[in-house]
Design an enzyme around this catalytic site. Structure first.
Site, short mmCIF file in Angstrom:
data_model
loop_
_atom_site.label_atom_id
_atom_site.label_comp_id
_atom_site.label_asym_id
_atom_site.label_seq_id
_atom_site.Cartn_x
_atom_site.Cartn_y
_atom_site.Cartn_z
N THR A 91 0.68 -1.36 0.13
CA THR A 91 -0.05 -0.13 -0.01
C THR A 91 0.89 1.12 -0.07
O THR A 91 1.61 1.38 0.82
CB THR A 91 -0.93 0.02 1.15
OG1 THR A 91 -1.71 -1.45 1.39
CG2 THR A 91 -1.81 1.17 1.09
N TYR A 92 0.72 2.04 -1.06
CA TYR A 92 1.63 3.34 -1.10
C TYR A 92 0.86 4.57 -0.62
O TYR A 92 -0.28 4.54 -0.82
CB TYR A 92 1.89 3.49 -2.87
CG TYR A 92 2.78 2.39 -3.31
CD1 TYR A 92 4.34 2.46 -3.16
CD2 TYR A 92 2.62 1.06 -3.50
CE1 TYR A 92 5.24 1.75 -3.64
CE2 TYR A 92 3.34 0.12 -4.08
CZ TYR A 92 4.83 0.54 -4.01
OH TYR A 92 5.68 -0.63 -4.23
#
Length: 178
Positions: free
Chosen positions: A33-34
């Site tokens: 997850t960025y």
């Protein structure tokens, strides 16, 4: 630490060659997850911040990772700072409380292979993108980067890679969506 990485597009035949020639270290499921910084655009600065949840053999590990700008014009080589975390949900809450916002989650199945001391190959099946191969080495010495990049590139060429990719999976998915 500098992560020297060369990535290429792969197909079933490249996957099979790697599986035949190298020793499988382990198969993992990644959920990356960025996050976007509240005050600067990571797309412009060529940086990344992510929380990775890695599942394998009934276990899970989680890491908070910062990736600095790419260091050369042909590979994905960059400084990487990674720390293990115990509770990804609480770390997400901290990032969000500080103004970071979630950009996208990249999901992939990764097979990691041992080539020789200091060099690994990963086979990635990325949801929404397909199959990729990465050759990776780690160094503390920036002067060794060009030599390592060429060595990793030759390795991938010998395995049948004809098309290389410098963009991250995040960049490719965002481009595909856009």
């Amino acid at each position: 630490m500098i992560e020297v990485e060369v990535k290429g597009y792969a197909d079933d035949s490249i996957f099979e060659r790697v599986r035949e020639e190298f020793e499988l270290m382990r198969k993992e499921h990644h959920e990356d997850t960025y996050y976007q910084h509240p005050c600067r655009d990571f797309a412009e600065t060529d940086e990344a911040l992510r929380i990775r949840i890695r599942r394998f053999d009934g276990h899970f590990e989680a890491f908070l990772t910062y990736k600095g700008p790419k260091l050369d014009s042909t590979s994905k080589t960059r400084e990487e700072i990674e720390v293990p975390i115990n509770d990804p949900d609480e770390h997400t809450r901290i990032l969000e409380a500080l103004g970071f916002r979630e950009v996208l989650t990249v999901e992939k199945v990764r097979e990691k292979y041992y080539v020789e001391k200091g060099i690994t190959i990963t086979l990635d099946e990325v949801e929404g993108l397909g199959k990729f191969i990465e050759a990776e080495a780690v160094t503390e010495d920036r002067d060794k980067v060009p030599e390592l990049v060429e060595r990793l590139k030759r390795l991938l060429l010998e395995l049948g890679v004809t098309r290389f990719e410098r963009r991250s999976y995040l960049e490719l998915l965002l481009e595909k969506e856009g």
